[in-house]
Design an enzyme around this catalytic site. Sequence first.
Site, PDB file in Angstrom:
ATOM      1  N   HIS A 186       0.891  -1.219   0.004  1.00  0.00           N
ATOM      2  CA  HIS A 186       0.174   0.116   0.107  1.00  0.00           C
ATOM      3  C   HIS A 186       0.810   1.430   0.147  1.00  0.00           C
ATOM      4  O   HIS A 186       0.673   2.187  -0.654  1.00  0.00           O
ATOM      5  CB  HIS A 186      -0.780   0.133   1.369  1.00  0.00           C
ATOM      6  CG  HIS A 186      -1.935  -1.177   1.369  1.00  0.00           C
ATOM      7  ND1 HIS A 186      -2.122  -1.658   2.506  1.00  0.00           N
ATOM      8  CD2 HIS A 186      -2.890  -1.428   0.376  1.00  0.00           C
ATOM      9  CE1 HIS A 186      -3.200  -2.693   2.462  1.00  0.00           C
ATOM     10  NE2 HIS A 186      -3.439  -2.502   1.147  1.00  0.00           N
TER      11      HIS A 186
ATOM     12  N   LYS B  30     -19.190  -4.724   8.738  1.00  0.00           N
ATOM     13  CA  LYS B  30     -17.984  -5.774   8.903  1.00  0.00           C
ATOM     14  C   LYS B  30     -17.035  -4.986  10.033  1.00  0.00           C
ATOM     15  O   LYS B  30     -16.600  -3.587   9.726  1.00  0.00           O
ATOM     16  CB  LYS B  30     -17.312  -5.739   7.679  1.00  0.00           C
ATOM     17  CG  LYS B  30     -16.492  -6.878   7.557  1.00  0.00           C
ATOM     18  CD  LYS B  30     -15.880  -7.028   6.308  1.00  0.00           C
ATOM     19  CE  LYS B  30     -14.431  -7.313   6.145  1.00  0.00           C
ATOM     20  NZ  LYS B  30     -13.903  -7.254   5.087  1.00  0.00           N
TER      21      LYS B  30
ATOM     22  N   ARG C 196      -2.068  -5.729  -8.539  1.00  0.00           N
ATOM     23  CA  ARG C 196      -1.005  -6.825  -8.022  1.00  0.00           C
ATOM     24  C   ARG C 196      -0.907  -7.588  -9.070  1.00  0.00           C
ATOM     25  O   ARG C 196      -0.112  -7.944  -9.500  1.00  0.00           O
ATOM     26  CB  ARG C 196      -1.315  -7.391  -6.782  1.00  0.00           C
ATOM     27  CG  ARG C 196      -1.299  -6.599  -5.324  1.00  0.00           C
ATOM     28  CD  ARG C 196      -1.982  -7.026  -4.176  1.00  0.00           C
ATOM     29  NE  ARG C 196      -3.340  -7.255  -4.493  1.00  0.00           N
ATOM     30  CZ  ARG C 196      -4.046  -7.817  -3.516  1.00  0.00           C
ATOM     31  NH1 ARG C 196      -3.739  -7.930  -2.222  1.00  0.00           N
ATOM     32  NH2 ARG C 196      -5.370  -7.893  -3.600  1.00  0.00           N
TER      33      ARG C 196
ATOM     34  N   SER D 248      -3.796  -7.655   3.228  1.00  0.00           N
ATOM     35  CA  SER D 248      -3.696  -7.729   4.480  1.00  0.00           C
ATOM     36  C   SER D 248      -4.184  -8.703   5.173  1.00  0.00           C
ATOM     37  O   SER D 248      -3.946  -9.018   6.443  1.00  0.00           O
ATOM     38  CB  SER D 248      -4.704  -6.302   4.788  1.00  0.00           C
ATOM     39  OG  SER D 248      -3.959  -5.096   4.464  1.00  0.00           O
TER      40      SER D 248
END
Length: 158
Positions: free
Chosen positions: A17, A41, A90, A126
């Site tokens: 990031h 969430k 990515r 993550s």
Amino acid sequence: MRKAVCPGSFDPVTLGHLDVFARAANQFDHVTVAVLVNSTKDGFFTVEQRMEMIQECVKPFPNIVVDSFHGLLADYCKEQEISAIVKGLRAVSDFDYELQMAQMNSRLGVDTLFVATNPEFSFLSSSMIKEIAKFGGDVSGLVPEHVNTALKAEFLTK
Ligand code: PNS
């Protein structure tokens, strides 16, 4: 002034990031790293903790600020007069979802620019970081050192 946003959950922020933030800061006058407040969430770290961790690593960049947002990203961009969303890609596996979001955000009035992630970090996420840290694996060199420390502390209490 050319303004961009790097949006995400950043739970927690990784060196992948940070690479994207730095490259956005090179191309734009002002970059906001915006942490999504997701009311449906619970995160691993609170939004405040995530923002503090990001704040710590963007200190060397005078044109990066950290904020949070809820609701639609396109609405946040309009409120803040931000004209571009910058995201890292990515691998091909990111592409379908990112393209869909970019096209929807474009329809909602904000364009997205993608930067190809540094190959050093193309496998990094993550969730994978949390999984490795949970079982005591070594994530140094993948997250900033203060994030590594926070992960260890958090898993001691969970
Ligand atoms: O780090 P993430 O979880 O992949 O980031 C996803 C994020 C925060 C960029 C995306 O979920 C988002 O923008 N959410 C805000 C709600 C929104 O605008 N949804 C419509 C997207 S087209």
